[in-house]
Design a protein around this motif. Sequence first.
Motif, PDB file in Angstrom:
ATOM      1  N   GLY A  46      -1.533  18.892   0.288  1.00  0.00           N
ATOM      2  CA  GLY A  46      -0.924  19.835   1.228  1.00  0.00           C
ATOM      3  C   GLY A  46      -0.921  19.306   2.651  1.00  0.00           C
ATOM      4  O   GLY A  46       0.048  19.471   3.392  1.00  0.00           O
ATOM      5  N   THR A  47      -1.996  18.644   3.041  1.00  0.00           N
ATOM      6  CA  THR A  47      -2.083  18.053   4.376  1.00  0.00           C
ATOM      7  C   THR A  47      -1.035  16.961   4.539  1.00  0.00           C
ATOM      8  O   THR A  47      -0.342  16.886   5.554  1.00  0.00           O
ATOM      9  N   VAL A  48      -0.905  16.124   3.521  1.00  0.00           N
ATOM     10  CA  VAL A  48       0.089  15.047   3.565  1.00  0.00           C
ATOM     11  C   VAL A  48       1.500  15.629   3.613  1.00  0.00           C
ATOM     12  O   VAL A  48       2.339  15.189   4.409  1.00  0.00           O
ATOM     13  N   LEU A  49       1.768  16.642   2.792  1.00  0.00           N
ATOM     14  CA  LEU A  49       3.108  17.233   2.762  1.00  0.00           C
ATOM     15  C   LEU A  49       3.459  17.898   4.085  1.00  0.00           C
ATOM     16  O   LEU A  49       4.593  17.800   4.550  1.00  0.00           O
ATOM     17  N   HIS A  50       2.504  18.582   4.711  1.00  0.00           N
ATOM     18  CA  HIS A  50       2.761  19.187   6.024  1.00  0.00           C
ATOM     19  C   HIS A  50       3.073  18.109   7.058  1.00  0.00           C
ATOM     20  O   HIS A  50       3.994  18.261   7.866  1.00  0.00           O
ATOM     21  N   ALA A  51       2.306  17.034   7.049  1.00  0.00           N
ATOM     22  CA  ALA A  51       2.567  15.940   7.987  1.00  0.00           C
ATOM     23  C   ALA A  51       3.948  15.345   7.723  1.00  0.00           C
ATOM     24  O   ALA A  51       4.729  15.101   8.652  1.00  0.00           O
ATOM     25  N   TRP A  52       4.264  15.118   6.465  1.00  0.00           N
ATOM     26  CA  TRP A  52       5.536  14.521   6.072  1.00  0.00           C
ATOM     27  C   TRP A  52       6.703  15.405   6.527  1.00  0.00           C
ATOM     28  O   TRP A  52       7.681  14.925   7.092  1.00  0.00           O
ATOM     29  N   ALA A  53       6.587  16.696   6.261  1.00  0.00           N
ATOM     30  CA  ALA A  53       7.647  17.636   6.643  1.00  0.00           C
ATOM     31  C   ALA A  53       7.818  17.695   8.157  1.00  0.00           C
ATOM     32  O   ALA A  53       8.908  17.966   8.655  1.00  0.00           O
ATOM     33  N   GLY A  54       6.745  17.411   8.885  1.00  0.00           N
ATOM     34  CA  GLY A  54       6.801  17.388  10.331  1.00  0.00           C
ATOM     35  C   GLY A  54       7.250  16.050  10.900  1.00  0.00           C
ATOM     36  O   GLY A  54       7.256  15.847  12.111  1.00  0.00           O
ATOM     37  N   GLY A  55       7.620  15.126  10.012  1.00  0.00           N
ATOM     38  CA  GLY A  55       8.131  13.836  10.459  1.00  0.00           C
ATOM     39  C   GLY A  55       7.097  12.734  10.579  1.00  0.00           C
ATOM     40  O   GLY A  55       7.396  11.647  11.059  1.00  0.00           O
ATOM     41  N   ARG A  56       5.868  13.005  10.152  1.00  0.00           N
ATOM     42  CA  ARG A  56       4.808  11.997  10.228  1.00  0.00           C
ATOM     43  C   ARG A  56       4.461  11.523   8.828  1.00  0.00           C
ATOM     44  O   ARG A  56       3.844  12.247   8.058  1.00  0.00           O
ATOM     45  N   ARG A  57       4.864  10.294   8.531  1.00  0.00           N
ATOM     46  CA  ARG A  57       4.576   9.725   7.216  1.00  0.00           C
ATOM     47  C   ARG A  57       3.253   8.983   7.259  1.00  0.00           C
ATOM     48  O   ARG A  57       3.153   7.967   7.936  1.00  0.00           O
ATOM     49  N   PRO A  58       2.273   9.468   6.549  1.00  0.00           N
ATOM     50  CA  PRO A  58       0.998   8.746   6.504  1.00  0.00           C
ATOM     51  C   PRO A  58       1.181   7.370   5.875  1.00  0.00           C
ATOM     52  O   PRO A  58       2.005   7.188   4.978  1.00  0.00           O
ATOM     53  N   ALA A  59       0.415   6.427   6.348  1.00  0.00           N
ATOM     54  CA  ALA A  59       0.464   5.075   5.797  1.00  0.00           C
ATOM     55  C   ALA A  59      -0.115   5.073   4.390  1.00  0.00           C
ATOM     56  O   ALA A  59      -0.940   5.915   4.039  1.00  0.00           O
ATOM     57  N   GLY A  60       0.322   4.120   3.606  1.00  0.00           N
ATOM     58  CA  GLY A  60      -0.282   3.904   2.303  1.00  0.00           C
ATOM     59  C   GLY A  60       0.379   4.626   1.151  1.00  0.00           C
ATOM     60  O   GLY A  60      -0.073   4.503   0.016  1.00  0.00           O
ATOM     61  N   ILE A  61       1.432   5.413   1.393  1.00  0.00           N
ATOM     62  CA  ILE A  61       2.125   6.066   0.282  1.00  0.00           C
ATOM     63  C   ILE A  61       2.981   4.998  -0.400  1.00  0.00           C
ATOM     64  O   ILE A  61       3.788   4.335   0.249  1.00  0.00           O
ATOM     65  N   PRO A  62       2.822   4.817  -1.708  1.00  0.00           N
ATOM     66  CA  PRO A  62       3.617   3.805  -2.402  1.00  0.00           C
ATOM     67  C   PRO A  62       5.118   4.070  -2.243  1.00  0.00           C
ATOM     68  O   PRO A  62       5.559   5.220  -2.319  1.00  0.00           O
TER      69      PRO A  62
END
Length: 112
Positions: A46-62
């Motif tokens: 959920g934390t990753v998806l919220h960041a992603w939806a806000g335009g911030r792609r966490p590093a390390g996602i394949p």
Amino acid sequence: MSRDFELSAKERGILADHLVYDRSYAPPHLLRHHLREDVWGGTDPGTVLHAWAGGRRPAGIPPDFTAVIDRHAVHAVVLDDLHRRLLTRSKRTAFPAAALRRALTGASTPRR
């Protein structure tokens, strides 16, 4: 509910609003519960998806997963927010049909 029954105008409206739920439930469920844990790098999905939806792609996602997450992160966040409000605030939380429709068409970016 089903369109096969005789429905009042109010019931038809409720049915129309909730049909978008079925369409938007499966992909976020897949993202949250069926991807390997290492996809999320040990972070809550959920934390990753919220960041992603806000335009911030966490590093390390394949890279194989980025297109899927791009396509579904925004409506996953809308559903996550709905489910969290239902569990923590009120069972009378309004269903966000319009927000889900916008998210499915790529017209919105929810904020936490």
